[in-house]
Design a protein around this motif. Sequence first.
Motif, short mmCIF file in Angstrom:
data_model
loop_
_atom_site.label_atom_id
_atom_site.label_comp_id
_atom_site.label_asym_id
_atom_site.label_seq_id
_atom_site.Cartn_x
_atom_site.Cartn_y
_atom_site.Cartn_z
N MET A 91 0.83 -1.18 0.00
CA MET A 91 0.00 0.00 0.00
C MET A 91 0.87 1.24 0.00
SD MET A 91 -2.91 -0.82 2.71
CE MET A 91 -3.89 -2.21 2.58
N PHE B 193 -1.65 0.30 -2.72
CA PHE B 193 -2.67 -0.57 -2.15
C PHE B 193 -3.09 -1.59 -3.19
CE2 PHE B 193 -5.72 -2.17 0.52
CZ PHE B 193 -6.95 -2.25 -0.09
N ASP C 89 3.74 -4.91 -3.02
CA ASP C 89 4.08 -3.71 -2.28
C ASP C 89 4.77 -2.69 -3.18
OD1 ASP C 89 6.80 -4.35 -2.50
OD2 ASP C 89 6.88 -5.31 -0.53
N ASP D 147 -1.31 -6.71 5.47
CA ASP D 147 -1.17 -5.32 5.04
C ASP D 147 0.30 -5.08 4.69
OD1 ASP D 147 -0.95 -2.58 4.76
OD2 ASP D 147 -2.08 -2.10 6.56
N SER E 260 1.46 -2.23 3.27
CA SER E 260 1.60 -0.80 3.00
C SER E 260 3.01 -0.31 3.28
CB SER E 260 0.60 0.01 3.82
OG SER E 260 0.77 -0.22 5.19
N THR F 38 5.44 -5.44 7.59
CA THR F 38 4.22 -6.10 7.12
C THR F 38 3.35 -6.50 8.32
OG1 THR F 38 5.28 -6.94 5.12
CG2 THR F 38 3.31 -8.11 5.89
N CYS G 95 -5.38 -2.61 10.20
CA CYS G 95 -4.43 -2.16 9.18
C CYS G 95 -3.34 -1.32 9.83
CB CYS G 95 -5.14 -1.35 8.09
SG CYS G 95 -5.61 0.32 8.59
N SER G 96 -2.25 -1.15 9.12
CA SER G 96 -1.17 -0.30 9.59
C SER G 96 -1.56 1.17 9.48
CB SER G 96 0.10 -0.53 8.77
OG SER G 96 0.59 -1.84 8.96
N LEU H 289 -8.17 0.89 5.68
CA LEU H 289 -6.82 1.36 5.39
C LEU H 289 -6.72 2.85 5.64
CD1 LEU H 289 -6.05 2.01 1.67
CD2 LEU H 289 -8.33 1.30 2.37
#
Length: 259
Positions: free
Chosen positions: A1, A11, A35, A72, A74, A79, A117-118, A164
């Motif tokens: 992401m 994403f 990624d 995720d 991102s 991760t 999510c991060s 997200l």
Amino acid sequence: MKHFISGLLVFLVSWGYSQDTIGGFTFTTASILVDNNKNIYLYDNNSLVKRTEDSRILNFSKKMFGDISLVDVSNPHKTLVFYKSQGVCIFLDNYLKELRDPIYFNDIGMMDVEIACSGSDNTVWCFDNSTSALFKIDDRLKIVARSPDISKLSTTKKSPSLLLERDDKIFLLLPDFGLLIFSNSGEYVQTIHLKEYSCLIPLSDKSIFFINQGIPTIYDFYTSTYKQYSHVEQNTVFFYNQETLFQYKTGIVIMTKLQ
């Protein structure tokens, strides 16, 4: 992401995905990710496999936590792996090695976390069914932000299917209702009503990308206008990186700019 501090935004969403094989594993769910370093990830059951851009294969599995619910990517160097059945988040480095102790949501009073999510600044966002709210948790496991009661903002009883952070906005997708948008402090901003789509990627706080009946479409929140692209085949993954939308087809590592 994306890694929000650096400003890189990526994403990944797959639609109609059937199966692929990497590192000796065959994956049959819609669980392929890419990624912003062009590493490819596949996960199914309790296994996560990463194929790097130079074709190295890395593996991760934590059978004690059961099946992986979501991943995720991102931030390629951090991760996030979420196990819904156990209410646990694990964080992995770019070699798929654990970075820190897991987050056990039950230990901080969240008994039914549906999705996570991060976030920026080493935070994690999650949605807790028991309180019907979004929470932002820092690296000391302190709750630093909370949304209003989501059940009062929507008419659906379905659980969220996407969460997200993008451009200091938080996006929560509720099936058969729409996309709820919140500020980075948890304040409700707006709802974009969406009911028919195959995949959805918020490109920024101003527009979203989705597929409707095989047609890629970008919708502008502020002008309420649509921009449509050529029809695409199934078994395609889309991702967003530095203001460019790409697509990846099953079995092909080369990524092509969506015209």
